[in-house]
Scaffold this motif. Structure first.
Motif, PDB file in Angstrom:
ATOM      1  N   MET A   1      -0.456   7.019  -3.060  1.00  0.00           N
ATOM      2  CA  MET A   1       0.253   5.855  -2.538  1.00  0.00           C
ATOM      3  C   MET A   1       1.765   6.035  -2.713  1.00  0.00           C
ATOM      4  O   MET A   1       2.540   5.775  -1.814  1.00  0.00           O
ATOM      5  CB  MET A   1      -0.236   4.613  -3.258  1.00  0.00           C
ATOM      6  N   PHE A   2       2.170   6.499  -3.919  1.00  0.00           N
ATOM      7  CA  PHE A   2       3.596   6.669  -4.185  1.00  0.00           C
ATOM      8  C   PHE A   2       4.091   8.035  -3.734  1.00  0.00           C
ATOM      9  O   PHE A   2       5.276   8.240  -3.600  1.00  0.00           O
ATOM     10  CB  PHE A   2       3.871   6.514  -5.676  1.00  0.00           C
ATOM     11  N   LEU A   3       3.147   8.929  -3.539  1.00  0.00           N
ATOM     12  CA  LEU A   3       3.537  10.303  -3.260  1.00  0.00           C
ATOM     13  C   LEU A   3       3.369  10.614  -1.787  1.00  0.00           C
ATOM     14  O   LEU A   3       2.437  10.126  -1.154  1.00  0.00           O
ATOM     15  CB  LEU A   3       2.668  11.254  -4.092  1.00  0.00           C
ATOM     16  N   ASN A   4       4.267  11.440  -1.276  1.00  0.00           N
ATOM     17  CA  ASN A   4       4.117  11.858   0.116  1.00  0.00           C
ATOM     18  C   ASN A   4       3.171  13.061   0.197  1.00  0.00           C
ATOM     19  O   ASN A   4       2.716  13.590  -0.820  1.00  0.00           O
ATOM     20  CB  ASN A   4       5.480  12.114   0.766  1.00  0.00           C
ATOM     21  N   GLU A   5       2.940  13.491   1.429  1.00  0.00           N
ATOM     22  CA  GLU A   5       1.978  14.563   1.687  1.00  0.00           C
ATOM     23  C   GLU A   5       2.333  15.843   0.908  1.00  0.00           C
ATOM     24  O   GLU A   5       1.471  16.489   0.324  1.00  0.00           O
ATOM     25  CB  GLU A   5       2.012  14.820   3.201  1.00  0.00           C
ATOM     26  N   THR A   6       3.629  16.156   0.887  1.00  0.00           N
ATOM     27  CA  THR A   6       4.068  17.374   0.190  1.00  0.00           C
ATOM     28  C   THR A   6       3.833  17.260  -1.308  1.00  0.00           C
ATOM     29  O   THR A   6       3.349  18.194  -1.952  1.00  0.00           O
ATOM     30  CB  THR A   6       5.572  17.610   0.462  1.00  0.00           C
ATOM     31  N   GLN A   7       4.166  16.092  -1.855  1.00  0.00           N
ATOM     32  CA  GLN A   7       3.972  15.906  -3.297  1.00  0.00           C
ATOM     33  C   GLN A   7       2.480  15.956  -3.647  1.00  0.00           C
ATOM     34  O   GLN A   7       2.098  16.500  -4.687  1.00  0.00           O
ATOM     35  CB  GLN A   7       4.593  14.576  -3.734  1.00  0.00           C
ATOM     36  N   GLU A   8       1.657  15.387  -2.770  1.00  0.00           N
ATOM     37  CA  GLU A   8       0.206  15.453  -3.010  1.00  0.00           C
ATOM     38  C   GLU A   8      -0.265  16.905  -2.991  1.00  0.00           C
ATOM     39  O   GLU A   8      -1.144  17.289  -3.769  1.00  0.00           O
ATOM     40  CB  GLU A   8      -0.556  14.642  -1.949  1.00  0.00           C
ATOM     41  N   GLU A   9       0.306  17.684  -2.098  1.00  0.00           N
ATOM     42  CA  GLU A   9      -0.121  19.070  -2.021  1.00  0.00           C
ATOM     43  C   GLU A   9       0.323  19.854  -3.254  1.00  0.00           C
ATOM     44  O   GLU A   9      -0.414  20.696  -3.774  1.00  0.00           O
ATOM     45  CB  GLU A   9       0.421  19.713  -0.739  1.00  0.00           C
ATOM     46  N   VAL A  10       1.536  19.551  -3.715  1.00  0.00           N
ATOM     47  CA  VAL A  10       2.017  20.193  -4.940  1.00  0.00           C
ATOM     48  C   VAL A  10       1.100  19.815  -6.107  1.00  0.00           C
ATOM     49  O   VAL A  10       0.712  20.655  -6.915  1.00  0.00           O
ATOM     50  CB  VAL A  10       3.472  19.780  -5.228  1.00  0.00           C
TER      51      VAL A  10
END
Lengths: 380, 253
Positions: A1-10
């Motif tokens: 929810m707080f994280l974008n797609e890139t952060q989720e992937e990281v």
């Protein structure tokens, strides 16, 4: 929810690495107090050191929130490994912000762990109060001569490069300190024995002694006499890192406790069916979530260029206290087993304690929060 | 040589899968989704062939709801050069059947002039294990399924297959379809800088209607149920008691 797609992937890639490589190794690393060079080499290849180093300097150029996510995931595997990431992050941030192009050539070898770094601030008479440092660097021709000693320095027994805070003007207080890049294999550098610690035992900590260590003209990082301010400028980020690390330790404890409560049977049923145990688990989960949100808020303030000092101190203080209290709960869920070496929660409890102490004690964090409140007002 | 790797977005293998209350399938709302692990192995193999200088281009293709972009983004970060998405409408509830998937992939393999398809042997969601085989048939290419080793030579590829009782080695003429088994390789972890680089690559869209493929289901799912929960075991106190239970209760002696 707080994280974008890139952060989720990281997060996903860090987590799969941690699950496969870091978490299974933690017990032995703790027992043997061993520096896991092989794990760090692998992390270097994955780009887990120097997360904010911009792409033009060879890094991935991630923001502070992404750094927080990585720190939590690493720490969920093993706090010592996360702390190595945090250390490299601070050093590389200093180099990116203040280093000359020549000094920035050190970045690739630091990020790949070919050169291990140490951040050398603390001295016997200067812990929380950094202004008390006695190590001096005296101008000598083109360069300087370094004398003094540092204690409790992370990586001191193994490091190649020291980033050393030294006094360069005796009269000028906080405006009389500078940071020098010191070759720790140079003549005049002595290493003290490795300290044996309560937790985070794979982190190698010890003393460094400098006796007439000659520094070249390129050794000065940033501006002369601005060392204290440079150090302070990365403190907020450092606190976010340690707060995330504390969240990761507690998260590992929660996961272990939930799994154990669902398998351990007493009185003919799983202990997760007892309300007393359920309350422990619920309190753990809600405090971990609260700490994580404080960390995210602090990280986002830094990323948006807002005044983050109060948020960073609140996150660090809350997360550290939370980690100690909630890993104690994890031990409680495990009962007698939780007190036995070899059970993960026993280690987590020990690993958590230092998060109330390093990167500014939680007493100092409270002083900062209060100072900010009294100076800038209580409005959120 | 150009390699096509189909990748599927599935429920992450760590997720405890729950059946929907109405039995129509499994719960996918608010569930972590990832790339099918067998497809990761397929992609890793293709990227390694590229790194060895054998392949010139690795093309990742996925068919699915718009969120499937995330899976393709991962494929780009792992080393795919290009990514194609055949987008399905957001409310596409049910999986496309293997025959439709094979026909779509065949069209793309044809138009992209692909030399080799490396696919996962099956997706971990419905375990069909059919798409690779059907794709080979649709293209009229040879197939090497359940690969545990792949060696590309001039104009051909040698595939070692894991079969019951041992290993079988095939030589296939290129173009060919290969499906990967678990032991082919250990997929790499995605490096953080690669995630940033992948963000800059574009994902090409192929509207389903331009392919002219009928995706009407031919199969009807009647019911999806949870596996039965394991019954608690019993402790026996002697060998005699064990023997008697095996005879009378278990009926295996």
């Amino acid at each position: 929810m707080f994280l974008n797609e890139t952060q989720e992937e990281v997060r996903a890639t860090t987590r799969s690495f941690v699950n496969a490589v870091v978490r299974p190794a933690a017990e032995a690393l703790d027992r043997e107090e061993r520096f896991p060079a092989e794990i760090y080499e692998e992390m270097g290849k994955l780009g887990l050191f120097g997360i904010a180093v911009p792409e033009e300097l060879g890094g991935p150029g991630f923001d502070t929130l992404t750094y927080a996510v990585v720190m939590e995931e690493l720490s969920r595997g093993y706090a010592s490994v996360a702390d190595q990431c945090g250390l490299v992050e601070l050093i590389t941030t200093l180099l990116v912000r203040h280093g000359t192009p020549e000094q920035q050539k050190l970045l690739p070898s630091i990020m790949s762990m070919q050169q291990k770094v140490a951040y050398c601030i603390t001295e016997p008479e200067a812990g929380t109060d950094v202004s008390g440092i006695r190590t001096t660097a005296v101008k000598d021709g083109e360069g300087w001569v370094l004398n003094g000693g540092k204690i409790w320095i992370h990586n001191a027994p193994v490091a190649d490069l020291g980033f050393v805070l030294a006094r360069t003007d005796k009269e000028a207080g906080n405006r009389g300190m500078s940071i020098f890049i010191v070759d720790l294999h140079a003549k005049g550098v002595e290493r003290g024995p490795k300290e044996h610690k309560m937790g985070q035992r794979a982190s190698q900590v010890g003393a460094l002694d400098f006796q007439d260590v000659r520094l070249g003209p390129n050794a000065l990082l940033g501006e002369m006499n601005r060392g204290f301010h440079m150090m302070m400028s990365v403190l907020d980020k450092g606190r976010v890192g340690i707060a995330s690390l504390a969240v990761g330790i507690a998260q590992a404890g929660l996961e272990a406790a939930v799994e154990y409560a669902g398998t351990r049977k007493q009185f003919g049923k799983h202990i997760s069916e007892f309300q007393g145990v359920q309350w422990l688990l619920a309190d753990m989960a809600k405090d971990i979530e609260a700490a994580r949100l404080l960390v995210y808020a602090a990280a986002m303030k830094i990323d948006h260029g807002l005044d983050a000092t109060r948020s960073c101190s609140m996150a660090k203080c809350f997360a550290g206290d939370m980690a100690v209290a909630r890993t104690a709960d994890a031990v409680q869920v495990f009962g007698g087993s939780g007190y036995i070496r070899g059970f993960e929660v026993e280690r987590l409890y020990r690993d958590a304690k230092i998060t109330q102490i390093y990167e500014g004690t939680n007493q100092i964090q409270r002083m900062i929060i209060a100072r900010e409140l009294l100076k800038k007002g209580a409005t959120a | 040589m150009k390699i096509l790797v189909p990748v599927k977005r599935v429920v992450d293998y760590n997720v405890r899968v729950r059946v929907r209350a109405d039995g129509s399938g499994i719960e996918t709302g608010n569930v972590k989704m990832s790339m099918n692990p067998f497809d990761e192995i397929a992609l890793e193999e293709a990227v390694r062939l590229k790194e060895k200088g054998i392949a010139t281009e690795v093309l990742a293709v996925s068919i699915g709801v718009p969120q499937t972009r995330d899976t393709l983004r991962t494929a780009l970060a792992m080393g795919a050069d290009r990514a194609l998405l055949v987008a399905l409408p957001q409310d596409a509830e049910q999986d496309l059947e293997p025959l439709c998937v094979a026909r779509i992939l065949a069209k793309i393999a044809d138009s992209e002039k692909v030399d080799l398809v490396i696919a996962g042997k099956q997706a971990i969601d419905n375990d069909m294990n059919a798409t690779g085989q059907m794709l080979a048939a649709a293209l009229g290419w040879g197939q090497g399924t359940y690969a545990s080793a792949v060696d590309v030579a001039e104009g051909s590829v040698q595939v070692t297959r894991e079969v019951d009782g041992g290993l079988q080695t095939l030589r296939l003429k290129i173009p060919a379809v290969i499906t990967t088994d678990l032991r082919l390789n250990q997929p790499r972890y995605v490096a953080l800088p690669a995630i940033m680089k992948a963000k800059k690559k574009t994902i090409e869209d192929i509207p389903l209607e331009t392919l002219g493929i009928d995706i009407t289901p031919r199969l009807e799912i009647l019911k999806t149920v949870e596996p039965p929960t394991r019954q608690a075991g019993v402790k026996v106190h002697s060998v005699d008691e064990l023997l008697s239970k095996l005879k009378t209760e278990a009926g295996v002696l």
